[in-house]
Enzyme design. Sequence first.
Site, PDB file in Angstrom:
ATOM      1  N   ASP A 131       4.960  -5.837   9.480  1.00  9.43           N
ATOM      2  CA  ASP A 131       6.071  -5.482  10.376  1.00  9.43           C
ATOM      3  C   ASP A 131       6.060  -6.345  11.631  1.00  9.43           C
ATOM      4  O   ASP A 131       7.110  -6.753  12.127  1.00  9.43           O
ATOM      5  CB  ASP A 131       5.976  -4.003  10.778  1.00  9.43           C
ATOM      6  CG  ASP A 131       6.488  -3.081   9.681  1.00  9.43           C
ATOM      7  OD1 ASP A 131       7.221  -3.557   8.786  1.00  9.43           O
ATOM      8  OD2 ASP A 131       6.138  -1.883   9.719  1.00  9.43           O
ATOM      9  N   ASP A 151       0.801  -2.637  12.121  1.00  9.26           N
ATOM     10  CA  ASP A 151       1.179  -3.098  10.784  1.00  9.26           C
ATOM     11  C   ASP A 151       1.479  -4.598  10.849  1.00  9.26           C
ATOM     12  O   ASP A 151       2.478  -5.023  11.444  1.00  9.26           O
ATOM     13  CB  ASP A 151       2.413  -2.317  10.301  1.00  9.26           C
ATOM     14  CG  ASP A 151       2.762  -2.663   8.865  1.00  9.26           C
ATOM     15  OD1 ASP A 151       2.944  -3.862   8.557  1.00  9.26           O
ATOM     16  OD2 ASP A 151       2.829  -1.745   8.034  1.00  9.26           O
ATOM     17  N   THR A 210      -0.932   7.561  -0.848  1.00  8.22           N
ATOM     18  CA  THR A 210      -2.247   7.464  -1.499  1.00  8.22           C
ATOM     19  C   THR A 210      -3.110   6.373  -0.893  1.00  8.22           C
ATOM     20  O   THR A 210      -4.320   6.337  -1.124  1.00  8.22           O
ATOM     21  CB  THR A 210      -2.075   7.126  -2.986  1.00  8.22           C
ATOM     22  OG1 THR A 210      -1.475   5.822  -3.072  1.00  8.22           O
ATOM     23  CG2 THR A 210      -1.184   8.125  -3.696  1.00  8.22           C
ATOM     24  N   ARG A 235       0.846  -1.184   0.000  1.00  7.16           N
ATOM     25  CA  ARG A 235       0.000   0.000   0.000  1.00  7.16           C
ATOM     26  C   ARG A 235       0.879   1.230   0.000  1.00  7.16           C
ATOM     27  O   ARG A 235       1.721   1.395   0.890  1.00  7.16           O
ATOM     28  CB  ARG A 235      -0.829  -0.045   1.290  1.00  7.16           C
ATOM     29  CG  ARG A 235      -2.206   0.469   1.143  1.00  7.16           C
ATOM     30  CD  ARG A 235      -3.030   0.108   2.339  1.00  7.16           C
ATOM     31  NE  ARG A 235      -2.492   0.596   3.605  1.00  7.16           N
ATOM     32  CZ  ARG A 235      -3.258   1.000   4.597  1.00  7.16           C
ATOM     33  NH1 ARG A 235      -4.562   0.991   4.461  1.00  7.16           N
ATOM     34  NH2 ARG A 235      -2.732   1.389   5.721  1.00  7.16           N
TER      35      ARG A 235
HETATM   36  C1  PRP Z   1      -1.174  -4.474   4.561  1.00  5.15           C
HETATM   37  C2  PRP Z   1      -2.049  -5.692   4.706  1.00  5.15           C
HETATM   38  C3  PRP Z   1      -2.919  -5.625   3.484  1.00  5.15           C
HETATM   39  C4  PRP Z   1      -3.076  -4.143   3.291  1.00  5.15           C
HETATM   40  C5  PRP Z   1      -4.439  -3.758   3.779  1.00  5.15           C
HETATM   41  O1  PRP Z   1      -0.139  -4.696   3.678  1.00  5.15           O
HETATM   42  O2  PRP Z   1      -1.330  -6.894   4.816  1.00  5.15           O
HETATM   43  O3  PRP Z   1      -2.353  -6.230   2.339  1.00  5.15           O
HETATM   44  O4  PRP Z   1      -2.075  -3.496   4.089  1.00  5.15           O
HETATM   45  O5  PRP Z   1      -4.710  -2.434   3.495  1.00  5.15           O
HETATM   46  P1  PRP Z   1      -5.854  -1.995   2.475  1.00  5.15           P
HETATM   47  O6  PRP Z   1      -7.043  -2.842   2.784  1.00  5.15           O
HETATM   48  O7  PRP Z   1      -6.058  -0.557   2.803  1.00  5.15           O
HETATM   49  O8  PRP Z   1      -5.346  -2.207   1.087  1.00  5.15           O
HETATM   50  P2  PRP Z   1       0.993  -3.583   3.386  1.00  5.15           P
HETATM   51  O9  PRP Z   1       0.557  -2.709   2.274  1.00  5.15           O
HETATM   52  O10 PRP Z   1       1.352  -2.907   4.678  1.00  5.15           O
HETATM   53  O11 PRP Z   1       2.181  -4.418   2.807  1.00  5.15           O
HETATM   54  P3  PRP Z   1       3.188  -5.432   3.558  1.00  5.15           P
HETATM   55  O12 PRP Z   1       2.346  -6.627   4.000  1.00  5.15           O
HETATM   56  O13 PRP Z   1       4.153  -5.785   2.503  1.00  5.15           O
HETATM   57  O14 PRP Z   1       3.793  -4.727   4.731  1.00  5.15           O
HETATM   58  N1  URA Z   2      -2.321  -2.776   7.054  1.00  6.71           N
HETATM   59  C1  URA Z   2      -1.958  -3.228   8.268  1.00  6.71           C
HETATM   60  O1  URA Z   2      -1.031  -4.051   8.369  1.00  6.71           O
HETATM   61  N2  URA Z   2      -2.602  -2.762   9.347  1.00  6.71           N
HETATM   62  C2  URA Z   2      -3.610  -1.880   9.265  1.00  6.71           C
HETATM   63  O2  URA Z   2      -4.177  -1.511  10.306  1.00  6.71           O
HETATM   64  C3  URA Z   2      -3.971  -1.408   7.985  1.00  6.71           C
HETATM   65  C4  URA Z   2      -3.330  -1.871   6.893  1.00  6.71           C
END
Ligand code: PRP
Ligand code: URA
Length: 209
Positions: free
Chosen positions: A203, A200, A108, A104
Amino acid sequence: MGKIMVLDHPLIQHKLSIIRNQHTSSKDFREIVGEIATLVCYEATRDLPLKEVTVTTPITKAKTKVIAGKKLAFVPILRAGLGMVDGVLALLPSARVGHIGLYRDPETLKPVEYYCKLPADVGEREVILLDPMIATGGSAIDAVSLIKKQNPKSIKIMGIIAAPEGLAALSAAHPDVDIYVAAEDECLNDHGYIVPGLGDAGDRIFGTK
Ligand code: PRP
Ligand code: URA
């Protein structure tokens, strides 16, 4: 409209309390995300078709049932969906595993695709998408659209925590997709994080913060 199932089983609620706690270590967080994935998968696979077989018990012959060789593929959204893979394979070890890479954009909040590798025969499979967090729903919506291009038999989504905004957006964009989550939280904050949520997920699983 697809189903939205929020699984409020006591075991799931107990485990959710542990992963929501900011002091839970990455090791414990990872382990419990896997355990919750197993419990959510139990419900998401409730409609697997069965066929009758005959087995011989130590006492007599019995007509019993086994899963009718249904072809499944689990597809985690990288990164955080990876934390759910072992938990679902514990129940269905022969399922195939595809991967979709999305992150994400922090400004944005829109998902950016960087990887997609699905089983070659995905057109013959039921797909269960894995992502612990459905926040705005953007990542799940794009992942479903990517998978739909390869014409799977059906798609379900398994998550752990969802925001109401994300569930509404996802079921509006893909009304044919059933959604299974362990909790529906209150809302999103100004940074697109689920409140109260767990922070997150990527993380916390991989210890990158
Ligand atoms: C997180 C999570 C989802 C997304 C959810 O991933 O694992 O994929 O955010 O958010 P949304 O519903 O608003 O799209 P992230 O983008 O943080 O990526 P990562 O798992 O690689 O850290
Ligand atoms: N992605 C995450 O990992 N946590 C949130 O709360 C939203 C998006």
